[in-house]
Design a protein around this motif. Structure first.
Motif, PDB file in Angstrom:
ATOM      1  N   HIS A 295       0.811  -1.223   0.000  1.00  0.00           N
ATOM      2  CA  HIS A 295       0.000   0.000   0.000  1.00  0.00           C
ATOM      3  C   HIS A 295       0.846   1.277   0.000  1.00  0.00           C
ATOM      4  O   HIS A 295       0.292   2.376   0.096  1.00  0.00           O
ATOM      5  CB  HIS A 295      -0.921   0.013   1.230  1.00  0.00           C
ATOM      6  N   LEU A 296       2.161   1.153  -0.092  1.00  0.00           N
ATOM      7  CA  LEU A 296       3.015   2.340   0.035  1.00  0.00           C
ATOM      8  C   LEU A 296       3.632   2.795  -1.280  1.00  0.00           C
ATOM      9  O   LEU A 296       4.604   3.549  -1.289  1.00  0.00           O
ATOM     10  CB  LEU A 296       4.119   2.086   1.075  1.00  0.00           C
ATOM     11  N   ASP A 297       3.112   2.342  -2.383  1.00  0.00           N
ATOM     12  CA  ASP A 297       3.451   2.882  -3.703  1.00  0.00           C
ATOM     13  C   ASP A 297       4.955   2.969  -3.951  1.00  0.00           C
ATOM     14  O   ASP A 297       5.526   4.047  -4.128  1.00  0.00           O
ATOM     15  CB  ASP A 297       2.827   4.284  -3.853  1.00  0.00           C
ATOM     16  N   GLY A 298       5.599   1.805  -3.930  1.00  0.00           N
ATOM     17  CA  GLY A 298       7.015   1.763  -4.287  1.00  0.00           C
ATOM     18  C   GLY A 298       7.977   2.128  -3.184  1.00  0.00           C
ATOM     19  O   GLY A 298       9.160   2.374  -3.452  1.00  0.00           O
ATOM     20  N   ALA A 299       7.515   2.148  -1.944  1.00  0.00           N
ATOM     21  CA  ALA A 299       8.417   2.498  -0.844  1.00  0.00           C
ATOM     22  C   ALA A 299       9.495   1.429  -0.694  1.00  0.00           C
ATOM     23  O   ALA A 299       9.289   0.253  -1.002  1.00  0.00           O
ATOM     24  CB  ALA A 299       7.635   2.644   0.456  1.00  0.00           C
ATOM     25  N   VAL A 300      10.655   1.837  -0.189  1.00  0.00           N
ATOM     26  CA  VAL A 300      11.775   0.925   0.030  1.00  0.00           C
ATOM     27  C   VAL A 300      11.872   0.599   1.517  1.00  0.00           C
ATOM     28  O   VAL A 300      11.645   1.458   2.369  1.00  0.00           O
ATOM     29  CB  VAL A 300      13.093   1.537  -0.493  1.00  0.00           C
ATOM     30  N   LEU A 301      12.186  -0.660   1.821  1.00  0.00           N
ATOM     31  CA  LEU A 301      12.438  -1.102   3.193  1.00  0.00           C
ATOM     32  C   LEU A 301      13.931  -1.366   3.308  1.00  0.00           C
ATOM     33  O   LEU A 301      14.489  -2.173   2.562  1.00  0.00           O
ATOM     34  CB  LEU A 301      11.646  -2.370   3.512  1.00  0.00           C
ATOM     35  N   VAL A 302      14.588  -0.669   4.231  1.00  0.00           N
ATOM     36  CA  VAL A 302      16.037  -0.766   4.392  1.00  0.00           C
ATOM     37  C   VAL A 302      16.337  -1.458   5.710  1.00  0.00           C
ATOM     38  O   VAL A 302      15.908  -0.993   6.769  1.00  0.00           O
ATOM     39  CB  VAL A 302      16.701   0.627   4.358  1.00  0.00           C
ATOM     40  N   ASN A 303      17.059  -2.565   5.634  1.00  0.00           N
ATOM     41  CA  ASN A 303      17.453  -3.302   6.832  1.00  0.00           C
ATOM     42  C   ASN A 303      18.894  -2.944   7.162  1.00  0.00           C
ATOM     43  O   ASN A 303      19.813  -3.308   6.428  1.00  0.00           O
ATOM     44  CB  ASN A 303      17.332  -4.813   6.589  1.00  0.00           C
ATOM     45  N   GLN A 304      19.100  -2.196   8.242  1.00  0.00           N
ATOM     46  CA  GLN A 304      20.441  -1.782   8.647  1.00  0.00           C
ATOM     47  C   GLN A 304      20.864  -2.546   9.899  1.00  0.00           C
ATOM     48  O   GLN A 304      20.037  -2.881  10.735  1.00  0.00           O
ATOM     49  CB  GLN A 304      20.493  -0.276   8.901  1.00  0.00           C
ATOM     50  N   LEU A 316      20.856  -3.424   3.730  1.00  0.00           N
ATOM     51  CA  LEU A 316      20.195  -4.134   2.636  1.00  0.00           C
ATOM     52  C   LEU A 316      18.928  -3.380   2.278  1.00  0.00           C
ATOM     53  O   LEU A 316      18.136  -3.042   3.147  1.00  0.00           O
ATOM     54  CB  LEU A 316      19.837  -5.562   3.055  1.00  0.00           C
ATOM     55  N   GLU A 317      18.712  -3.107   0.991  1.00  0.00           N
ATOM     56  CA  GLU A 317      17.489  -2.467   0.523  1.00  0.00           C
ATOM     57  C   GLU A 317      16.572  -3.497  -0.115  1.00  0.00           C
ATOM     58  O   GLU A 317      17.012  -4.304  -0.941  1.00  0.00           O
ATOM     59  CB  GLU A 317      17.812  -1.371  -0.505  1.00  0.00           C
ATOM     60  N   LEU A 318      15.317  -3.461   0.276  1.00  0.00           N
ATOM     61  CA  LEU A 318      14.291  -4.308  -0.324  1.00  0.00           C
ATOM     62  C   LEU A 318      13.364  -3.423  -1.141  1.00  0.00           C
ATOM     63  O   LEU A 318      12.739  -2.500  -0.612  1.00  0.00           O
ATOM     64  CB  LEU A 318      13.505  -5.046   0.766  1.00  0.00           C
ATOM     65  N   GLY A 332      22.671  -7.578   4.674  1.00  0.00           N
ATOM     66  CA  GLY A 332      23.235  -6.859   3.556  1.00  0.00           C
ATOM     67  C   GLY A 332      24.749  -6.877   3.487  1.00  0.00           C
ATOM     68  O   GLY A 332      25.416  -7.789   3.972  1.00  0.00           O
ATOM     69  N   ARG A 333      25.277  -5.807   2.908  1.00  0.00           N
ATOM     70  CA  ARG A 333      26.718  -5.661   2.702  1.00  0.00           C
ATOM     71  C   ARG A 333      27.254  -4.491   3.515  1.00  0.00           C
ATOM     72  O   ARG A 333      26.501  -3.583   3.883  1.00  0.00           O
ATOM     73  CB  ARG A 333      27.018  -5.427   1.221  1.00  0.00           C
ATOM     74  N   PRO A 334      28.562  -4.460   3.748  1.00  0.00           N
ATOM     75  CA  PRO A 334      29.142  -3.344   4.505  1.00  0.00           C
ATOM     76  C   PRO A 334      28.942  -2.009   3.787  1.00  0.00           C
ATOM     77  O   PRO A 334      28.996  -1.933   2.560  1.00  0.00           O
ATOM     78  CB  PRO A 334      30.631  -3.710   4.580  1.00  0.00           C
ATOM     79  N   ILE A 335      28.717  -0.962   4.562  1.00  0.00           N
ATOM     80  CA  ILE A 335      28.637   0.384   4.006  1.00  0.00           C
ATOM     81  C   ILE A 335      30.061   0.895   3.762  1.00  0.00           C
ATOM     82  O   ILE A 335      31.041   0.202   4.021  1.00  0.00           O
ATOM     83  CB  ILE A 335      27.844   1.334   4.926  1.00  0.00           C
TER      84      ILE A 335
END
Length: 513
Positions: A295-304, A316-318, A332-335
């Motif tokens: 329901h969030l129209d293309g929003a990204v979920l970021v797991n830090q 990690l970006e989903l 995810g991967r290292p920043i």
């Protein structure tokens, strides 16, 4: 585009990033609180006044306690303390007075910034002075920007307290350098920019609050402060997000799951959200989370991911179809500039696909634990061949390197857990339980309830002739510990089960839940 580096090519420090935005748009709102707003120019002016007062009073290069209810004052205090070349020590009014006093003593705080309603909460040690923020601001009038003391990447920015296994909280001493690296990376990878609004959800005592504030100001956005009542009501939080057009939220998984479940049950969605950053505990993509993002129209979920000793170190970006997201995403991967190692118990590299302890290197580590050289030496190590001969931090987290180069979180190597986004060592809670007159011995384990919510469960052996009453135990602990460290249930046993080696058999306790 935000100004990212100084004239010598190094990332700008947190307060310098704010100043860059203050110069470019002084009239834009920096903080929204209820019906009021504080512009970049106003916030910068008040922070300058505070920095003047602190420096005039001889408070430079020292830890400064920041003790306020939620509102504009916290933003002014944190920014002003950094501008004065000091480190801030967040003191949460929700914590018991005894724990707050211990933090003030341990940190060596010589100045406490607060407000009238909280002035008498903490007994101050000799040599520590309390300053009311309103008095500190009025004392200097319309002062020019202060002469900034020498502040560099090694200068201490904050001291945040975590749970300690001995029952004594540990102060993580974080310098500016790792935080500057984080902000530089965060702003480069986030779509949020000038005018975009971020919810200020975290308590100041949680290191994510720094990220909320300064990644927002560094990119020219506005911070929308949620008061305590709103933070406790998922419907009120959704209403606030929608009424103020919040675009980004940082929050632990338990809060994300609760908001998602509530939204799904009532059919009201935080529709303005385009970026949700979760950290503090393992992310699970539940049916409610999937429904939210549909329901969030293309929003990204970021797991830090990142412990307090490093702040964020992997991400990690989903994106795309939430139904295609894994149930338990990787971390995810290292920043940028982070070195991640998967090591065995002798600190030797593990092969990909083999579980091991995650250790972090690079210019992203805290100094260590304030005034605790032995604890620092145990966690911050120098290992030949790693991190260019520099230090690594042993996270105590079990991970494995996957074929795609991401890190999969597998759990804790010790008894440290995350409860509602706060790191807790069960040994800390056990140490406090054992101080109660009715408790002879105690063990604390973690159970996972509905929706993946983790809870502490205490098992107590009564002292001779005493009775363990759950309500009384919880009431006693609440006078000493913050809410997230209070066990949700308390059980009594004649004796704790032991393993063959004589240690508490926590698996047996957990199986009995």
């Amino acid at each position: 585009m935000y100004e990212a580096v100084s004239s010598n090519g190094t990332p700008l420090l947190a307060h310098e990033l704010f100043e860059a935005r203050r110069r470019s748009h002084p009239d834009r709102p920096a903080v929204l609180w209820g019906e009021r707003s504080l512009g970049y120019g106003e916030l910068g002016r008040d922070a300058d006044r505070l920095a003047h007062t602190l420096r005039r009073e001889g408070v430079t290069g020292q830890p400064v306690g920041v003790f306020f209810e939620r509102g504009f004052s916290t933003a002014v205090a944190v920014l002003g303390v950094l501008k004065a070349g000091c480190a801030y020590v967040p003191l949460d009014p929700a914590y018991p007075d005894e724990r707050l006093a211990a933090m003030v003593r341990d940190s060596g705080t010589r100045a406490l910034l607060t407000e009238k309603a909280l002035l008498d909460r903490i007994p101050l040690p000799d040599g520590t002075r309390a300053f009311l923020l309103e008095d500190a601001l009025s004392a200097v009038g319309n002062a020019p920007q202060p002469t900034v003391p020498e502040i560099g990447p090694e200068t201490l920015a904050y001291v945040i307290y975590t749970s300690g296994s001995s029952g004594v909280p540990k102060g993580v001493a974080m310098p500016h350098g790792p935080l500057a690296n984080l902000l530089d990376w965060q702003c480069a990878h986030s779509a949020c920019g000038t005018g975009d609004r971020t919810l200020q959800f975290s308590a100041l005592s949680f290191d994510v609050s720094f990220q909320e504030m300064f990644s927002t100001w560094a990119s020219g956005g506005a911070l929308v402060v949620a008061d305590d009542a709103t933070r406790r009501s998922w419907q009120a939080l959704i209403d606030l997000v929608n009424s103020t057009s919040v675009r980004r939220m940082f929050l632990p998984f338990v809060a994300l799951q609760s908001i998602a479940a509530h939204a799904d049950s009532v059919g009201v969605w935080p529709a303005s959200l385009r970026e949700v950053v979760t950290a503090g505990e393992q992310l699970q993509v539940t049916p409610a989370v999937r429904a939210l993002f549909r329901h969030l129209d293309g929003a990204v979920l970021v797991n830090q991911y990142g412990p307090s000793e490093t702040h964020v170190v992997t991400s990690l970006e989903l994106r795309g179809d939430p139904d295609e997201w894994p149930d338990q995403p990787s971390i995810g991967r290292p920043i940028a500039h982070v070195e991640a190692y998967v090591l065995d118990e002798r600190l030797r590299p593990r092969q990909p696909g083999t579980p091991g302890e995650l250790c972090i290197g690079g210019p992203v580590l805290a100094e260590g634990y304030l005034g605790m050289p032995e604890a620092t030496a145990a966690r911050f190590r120098t290992v030949p061949g790693l991190a260019g001969g520099g230090r690594i931090y042993r996270t105590g987290d079990l991970v494995e390197l996957r074929p795609d180069g991401t890190l999969q979180f597998l759990g804790r190597l010790d008894d440290q857990v995350k409860i509602r986004g706060h790191r807790v060592e069960t040994g800390d809670v056990e140490a406090h339980l054992r101080t109660l007159p009715e408790v002879a011995d105690a063990a604390v384990v973690v159970r996972e309830g509905r929706g993946g919510v983790k809870q502490l469960v205490a098992f107590c052996v009564p002292a001779r002739g005493a009775e363990v009453v759950a309500s009384a135990v919880r009431r006693s602990l609440s006078a000493r510990l913050p809410e997230h460290m209070i066990p949700s249930s308390v059980h009594h046993l004649p004796a704790l089960p032991l393993t063959s080696s004589g240690k508490v058999d926590r698996r047996t306790l957990a199986r009995g839940l």
